[in-house]
Each structure stands twice: as structure tokens, then as C-alpha cells.
Motif scaffolding. Structure first.
Motif, PDB file in Angstrom:
ATOM      1  N   SER A  39       0.858  -1.190   0.000  1.00 51.63           N
ATOM      2  CA  SER A  39       0.000   0.000   0.000  1.00 51.63           C
ATOM      3  C   SER A  39       0.887   1.231   0.000  1.00 51.63           C
ATOM      4  CB  SER A  39      -0.830   0.042   1.290  1.00 51.63           C
ATOM      5  OG  SER A  39      -1.882  -0.860   1.237  1.00 51.63           O
ATOM      6  N   ALA A  40       0.250   2.389  -0.052  1.00 58.08           N
ATOM      7  CA  ALA A  40       0.970   3.645   0.158  1.00 58.08           C
ATOM      8  C   ALA A  40       1.216   3.774   1.666  1.00 58.08           C
ATOM      9  CB  ALA A  40       0.123   4.797  -0.340  1.00 58.08           C
ATOM     10  N   THR A  84      -2.143   8.503   0.863  1.00 56.62           N
ATOM     11  CA  THR A  84      -3.281   8.542  -0.083  1.00 56.62           C
ATOM     12  C   THR A  84      -4.230   9.699   0.243  1.00 56.62           C
ATOM     13  OG1 THR A  84      -3.110   6.146  -0.205  1.00 56.62           O
ATOM     14  CG2 THR A  84      -5.065   7.115  -1.186  1.00 56.62           C
ATOM     15  N   GLU A 104       1.128   4.371  -3.894  1.00 56.60           N
ATOM     16  CA  GLU A 104       1.491   2.958  -4.036  1.00 56.60           C
ATOM     17  C   GLU A 104       2.689   2.803  -4.978  1.00 56.60           C
ATOM     18  OE1 GLU A 104      -1.516   3.754  -3.225  1.00 56.60           O
ATOM     19  OE2 GLU A 104      -2.087   2.222  -1.780  1.00 56.60           O
ATOM     20  N   PHE A 154      -3.552  -1.261  -5.323  1.00 53.53           N
ATOM     21  CA  PHE A 154      -4.560  -0.208  -5.492  1.00 53.53           C
ATOM     22  C   PHE A 154      -4.927   0.195  -6.914  1.00 53.53           C
ATOM     23  CE2 PHE A 154      -5.658   4.458  -4.213  1.00 53.53           C
ATOM     24  CZ  PHE A 154      -6.971   4.124  -3.947  1.00 53.53           C
ATOM     25  N   ARG A 192     -11.205   2.577  -1.937  1.00 52.81           N
ATOM     26  CA  ARG A 192     -10.230   2.686  -0.853  1.00 52.81           C
ATOM     27  C   ARG A 192      -9.962   1.314  -0.216  1.00 52.81           C
ATOM     28  NH1 ARG A 192      -8.901   7.851   1.066  1.00 52.81           N
ATOM     29  NH2 ARG A 192      -7.114   6.684   1.864  1.00 52.81           N
ATOM     30  N   GLY A 193      -8.738   1.108   0.167  1.00 56.14           N
ATOM     31  CA  GLY A 193      -8.356  -0.180   0.765  1.00 56.14           C
ATOM     32  C   GLY A 193      -8.109  -1.250  -0.291  1.00 56.14           C
ATOM     33  N   GLY A 194      -8.080  -0.841  -1.563  1.00 57.63           N
ATOM     34  CA  GLY A 194      -8.068  -1.804  -2.665  1.00 57.63           C
ATOM     35  C   GLY A 194      -6.763  -2.557  -2.881  1.00 57.63           C
ATOM     36  N   SER A 195      -5.701  -2.205  -2.149  1.00 60.83           N
ATOM     37  CA  SER A 195      -4.459  -2.977  -2.330  1.00 60.83           C
ATOM     38  C   SER A 195      -4.662  -4.434  -1.926  1.00 60.83           C
ATOM     39  CB  SER A 195      -3.329  -2.375  -1.491  1.00 60.83           C
ATOM     40  OG  SER A 195      -3.092  -1.058  -1.879  1.00 60.83           O
TER      41      SER A 195
END
Ligand code: ASP
Length: 438
Positions: A38-39, A51, A116, A170, A185-188
Motif C-alpha cells: 500500500s501507500a 493517499t 502505491e 490499489f 479505498r483499501g483496494g491494495s
């Protein structure tokens, strides 16, 4: 040799200290060949996620306010990590390119995906792994849905060329425009799942800041026990009711491929976390797996004599709900009653109109409305075909003077949902937890 995909969330890559923990975890097990990041997230309470800062840049851009200062804060955070870890990487060109594109009004998804992108570059350098960009590998259709087969083919073809790699979470590419496209959001978590499927991983490890799922929210039940293993179906029920650790769309790709997900804690790698598997383990003798709930629902209870004989009653009720563009949660029925349960947010500002339509079109004998209801789901595959589970649950609640306002048991028999007054929410969860953990 096995193969593991390890995804590290924002708090696990928040700064140099966290990245060191990540490196130790990766080096500890040579099977961890593909890493998704993630970032950088928050380093402490009140800190900003990268993010969120990128979203802020976007708002500034939309309002024609220069965002150079905020972007500099972002660059400084990545530079601090590089200096702390003494990394041989130069991100100046990347920073300049992103800044330049933002000045020229870069598309939204490109801007917010850069956290990311930079995070993966830094992590790849630190681990000595290849950096593999997900642009052009994860493909979205024009409606924003991932094209699973194409993504699978592209990822597996590319990753076959890399023994070990770090990929940014992401985002991917919109096939129509060729531009970057992000998940929600949270897509990683979803990226990790897609990579795990593409490389046919033995396990998809999701490293975060909690040691997996607990049987109940620890803010409500002190010392709630960890859940060692859970099936996808149970998890789905618990997440629907608010237990969230993983993006819900992350389950589908790995479930399809029969790959277990292991939720682990970067700060406590010795904890085994929760393993999510396709099937419930029949050897497992526990009755319930977890309890989760949410506050603030409205129950509209409709009474009409011999309602059960009136063909089309429920259909007409649901059309009214649909006409008002309302999403409902449950609809338990009785002989002369039907109730419909809707979250307060969903029905806000619409309740009076809905009631008027129900009265006009369905001509009920009476309608009761309760606006302060909490729903609590008790979930567990172990409940199926086991007599006495509901008796245990209901008598424990009765003993503690908790009035149950609604009951709904899913047809899978692995879920009992009860409605209680908001004021009883926490004590009901504690009571159920204790009843099954004595
Ligand atoms: N960085 C993105 C977010 O904050 C995606 C992710 O971390 O999964 O939502």
C-alpha cells in the motif's frame, strides 16, 4: 519450495522502522517471493496517510489552488525513508514527473495511485526485488470492473519473468482510456489477491496491524479471543456486520483459486493470525466463530390480519421500498406481520413518505416504527445442525434482561441475527460472547 504472496498495508510501510520489520518478515521465509504494498499510512495518531494527502492535492487542483506544498510533504516522507534506510535510489525524476502531470491537470486516479507507485519502488529497492508496475497488468473494463481472466493472464505472464518482485497495490489500467484506474479505498488487498491467484500461491498473506480477526470487537469485549481459522462464508457474514480487516472484494479472486488468506500482524510476526479458507474445517468443534454488529437501524413493522393469505403483499411492499431507492437489510415475516429493516442512514429524510405509501397502497391494520435498533450477528458454521444453540443464545439474553426485538436466521443456519435496542447493543454482544465462551 512453496510460494507466498505477501501484501503489506499502509501502517506496515508507514516509515523506515516499519519497512525494516517488513524486510525481516520477507527474509525469514524465502517462499515470500511476491510482495504487494500500500501507500505509507499513518505513523502515529493524527498523522496523515499518503493517499489522503494525494486526495487533498486533487481537491486543491479541482479548485485551481496550487498543491505544490502538499506534494512536497509527500515527497519529503518518501525521501526520509530513503535516507533512514540508506537506500540507493533516486526518486527525483518520479517526483518531477508526477508534479508536472499534476500541474497539467492529471486524471484523478493517476494522482491518488502515486502513493502505491512510489511505495513499491522504495520497497523493491530495499528488498533487492524487481519492481513490477501493475499498470497494464491489472485491467479494468469501462465500468470499472476488473477483467479477471485477462488480468490473470497478464500478471502471470509478467511475473513468470521475475523470480521475486514488489508490485504496487490499489491500481491498474482502464482498458478503454489506457489511463490509470484505481480500486475503491483499501483496494491494495484486491491487488494482493489477484497476484496470489496469478502466481498460484500456496497462501496469500495479508500483513496489517492486527493479529487477524477476534471473536468480537475488543472495545466491547475485553480480551476477546482470536479466531484461528474462518471460512470465507463466515467471514462474509461477519464483515457485512462491520468486522473489517480486509477489503470485501479481495476474497473473490483467491476463493476462486482455493488459496487461503492469512491475516498477520507486522508488529507481532510471531502471532499466527487468522487463516481464511474455502471450507469450514469439519474437525473444528467450536459452536460459534464470531459476533459482530452495527447500531442505528429502523424497523418498520406492518400488521395486517390474514396478511399471509394476501398474494403480492410483500412484493408490493418491496416495490415501495425500491421506488424510494432504499436498500434494505432484512425482511423477517410472520403470519400477520412483516417487518422491514433498513439502516437509519439509508432511510433518512424518506421515512414519512415511505409510511404514507405503505398506508395508501397496502392498507395495513397497524404500523410500528422503531428507529433505535442495533443488529447483532452470531456467526458460525458449527451452529448448523446443532440443536440448542438458539436456546443458549436467547436464554443468556433473557437472563441479562435484554429484550430481543427481532430474530432472523439465515437459511444456511450459520448465522443468527437479532435486533435489540441501541442501548443494549454492547451488553448483548458481551452476553452472547460469554454464553459461548464459558
Ligand atoms: N492506499 C489506498 C487507501 O488508502 C489503498 C490501500 O491502502 O489499500 O485506500
Amino acid at each position: 519450495m512453496g510460494l507466498k504472496v505477501a501484501k503489506f498495508g499502509g501502517s506496515s510501510v508507514a516509515d523506515g522502522i516499519q519497512l525494516e520489520k517488513m524486510r525481516k518478515i520477507i527474509m525469514h521465509d524465502p517462499d515470500r517471493r511476491y510482495v504487494v504494498v500500500s501507500a505509507p499510512g499513518k505513523r502515529f495518531d493524527g498523522d496523515n496517510k499518503i493517499t489522503d494527502l494525494l486526495f487533498l492535492c486533487l481537491t486543491q487542483m479541482e479548485n485551481n489552488i496550487p498543491c505544490d506544498q502538499i506534494f512536497q510533504v509527500i515527497c519529503d516522507r518518501f525521501t526520509a525513508v530513503k535516507l533512514n534506510l540508506d537506500l540507493d535510489i533516486d526518486l527525483t525524476e518520479d517526483f518531477d514527473e508526477i508534479r508536472e502531470r499534476m500541474r497539467n491537470g492529471a486524471p484523478k486516479d493517476y494522482v491518488v495511485s502515486r502513493g502505491e507507485y512510489l511505495s513499491a519502488k522504495i520497497a523493491a529497492c530495499y528488498l533487492g526485488y524487481d519492481f513490477v508496475d501493475t499498470e497494464g497488468l491489472i485491467i479494468f473494463d469501462k465500468r470499472g470492473r476488473v477483467k479477471l481472466d485477462e488480468t490473470d493472464a497478464r500478471l502471470s505472464e509478467e511475473l513468470a519473468k521475475h523470480e521475486r518482485a514488489v508490485l504496487p497495490g490499489f491500481y491498474g489500467t482502464n482498458e478503454e482510456t489506457g489511463e490509470v484506474r484505481t480500486f475503491s479505498r483499501g483496494g491494495s488487498d484486491i491487488t494482493g489477491a489477484l497476484v496470489a491467484r496469478a502466481v498460484k500461491a500456496d497462501v496469500y498473506e495479508n500483513w496489517t496491524d492486527v493479529s487477524g480477526f477476534l471473536m468480537a470487537d475488543p472495545r466491547i469485549v475485553k480480551g476477546a479471543k482470536p479466531i484461528g481459522n474462518i471460512s470465507y462464508m463466515e467471514l462474509r457474514e461477519l464483515s457485512y456486520m462491520g468486522a473489517s480487516v480486509l477489503h470485501e472484494d479481495a476474497i473473490y479472486p483467491v476463493r476462486l483459486a482455493g488459496i487461503p488468506i492469512n491475516i498477520r500482524n507486522t508488529n507481532h510476526p510471531e502471532d499466527q493470525g487468522t487463516v481464511i479458507t474455502a471450507e469450514h474445517d469439519p474437525e473444528d468443534k467450536r459452536v460459534i466463530t464470531g459476533i459482530a454488529g452495527n447500531r442505528d437501524f429502523t424497523v418498520i413493522a406492518i400488521y395486517k390480519n390474514t396478511l399471509n393469505k394476501e398474494i403480492g403483499f410483500v412484493r408490493r411492499l418491496l416495490s415501495i421500498i425500491e421506488d424510494h431507492r432504499i436498500n434494505f437489510e432484512h425482511i423477517p415475516t410472520g403470519i400477520d406481520t412483516v417487518s422491514i429493516i433498513i439502516s437509519n442512514k439509508e432511510i433518512e429524510g424518506k421515512l414519512d413518505d415511505v409510511l404514507e405509501d405503505i398506508n395508501l397502497q397496502l392498507k395495513p391494520d397497524n404500523i410500528d416504527v422503531y428507529t433505535d435498533i442495533s443488529l447483532i450477528a452470531t456467526v458460525g458454521c458449527g451452529m448448523s445442525f446443532r440443536p440448542g444453540v438458539s436456546a443458549m443464545l436467547f436464554s443468556a439474553l433473557a437472563k441479562n434482561d435484554i429484550n430481543i426485538r427481532m430474530i432472523d436466521q439465515g437459511s444456511s443456519e450459520m448465522n443468527i441475527i437479532i435486533g435489540v435496542a441501541n442501548k443494549d447493543f454492547e451488553s448483548a454482544i458481551r452476553t452472547i460472547y460469554e454464553a459461548f465462551n464459558e
